[in-house]
Design a protein around this motif. Structure first.
Motif, short mmCIF file in Angstrom:
data_model
loop_
_atom_site.label_atom_id
_atom_site.label_comp_id
_atom_site.label_asym_id
_atom_site.label_seq_id
_atom_site.Cartn_x
_atom_site.Cartn_y
_atom_site.Cartn_z
N ARG A 177 0.87 -1.17 0.00
CA ARG A 177 0.00 0.00 0.00
C ARG A 177 0.91 1.22 0.00
O ARG A 177 1.76 1.37 0.86
CB ARG A 177 -0.91 0.01 1.22
N ASP A 197 -2.96 6.02 -1.00
CA ASP A 197 -4.30 5.46 -1.05
C ASP A 197 -4.44 4.35 -2.10
O ASP A 197 -5.54 3.96 -2.47
CB ASP A 197 -5.35 6.54 -1.30
N SER A 212 -3.53 10.80 -6.07
CA SER A 212 -4.65 10.04 -5.54
C SER A 212 -5.08 9.03 -6.59
O SER A 212 -4.65 9.11 -7.75
CB SER A 212 -5.83 10.96 -5.20
#
Length: 170
Positions: A67, A70, A144
């Protein structure tokens, strides 16, 4: 801005890996297998890496989930998911693991494609490309999941014509 170097199928190359790493100085680096180098080879220092069908160091995992910001990534070579046939098995595995971006190799065919709400990225091969002449790798940049840019480069650092993409995930 996050930036990720994605490379695969280097099949024994070492100097080229170092040159590419130094050229882009990315915060994150993935190698999607078939490096044919030891897990702790200095050229692969800093890479999150997996083993491919031509990697014989048993310390390589078959897959890794990472990860970054996001974005949840599944990193695998692809040979255990029949990627030469279709993306179905790989898609299901990514869904099981909660990953929306899947980085893989094995086919040596560079490309990026959004299927449903999953993004599949194959950086191609920096040694033995298929379906095109250029030996390729990819750089992914994003702030993002709603604004992802993927650009493919040749081993000499040139942009691959027609291989810059923008994607949005939900």
């Amino acid at each position: 801005m996050n930036n990720l170097l994605i490379m695969s199928d280097s099949h024994g190359l070492t100097e080229e890996i170092e040159v590419i790493k130094n050229r882009h100085n990315c915060t994150y680096m993935f190698h999607c297998g078939d490096s044919e180098l030891d897990m702790d080879a200095p050229e692969l220092a800093g890479f999150i890496k997996v083993g491919g069908n031509c990697d014989f160091d048993s310390r390589y995992p078959d897959e890794q989930v990472s990860r970054i910001g996001d974005v949840a990534f599944l990193l695998t070579h692809g040979h255990l998911h029949n990627v030469k046939m279709n993306m179905t098995t790989l898609s299901y595995r990514a869904e099981e693991l909660g990953a929306s971006v899947i980085c893989f190799g094995h086919t040596h065919i560079a490309g990026a494609e959004k299927i449903g709400n999953q993004l599949f990225i194959n950086p191609g091969s920096i040694r033995l490309p298929r379906a095109r002449v250029e030996k390729t790798y990819a750089i992914m940049k994003w702030e993002s999941i709603h604004d992802i840019n993927i650009t493919f480069y040749t081993t000499s650092g040139e942009l691959v014509k027609g291989m810059s993409y923008n994607f949005q995930l939900e």
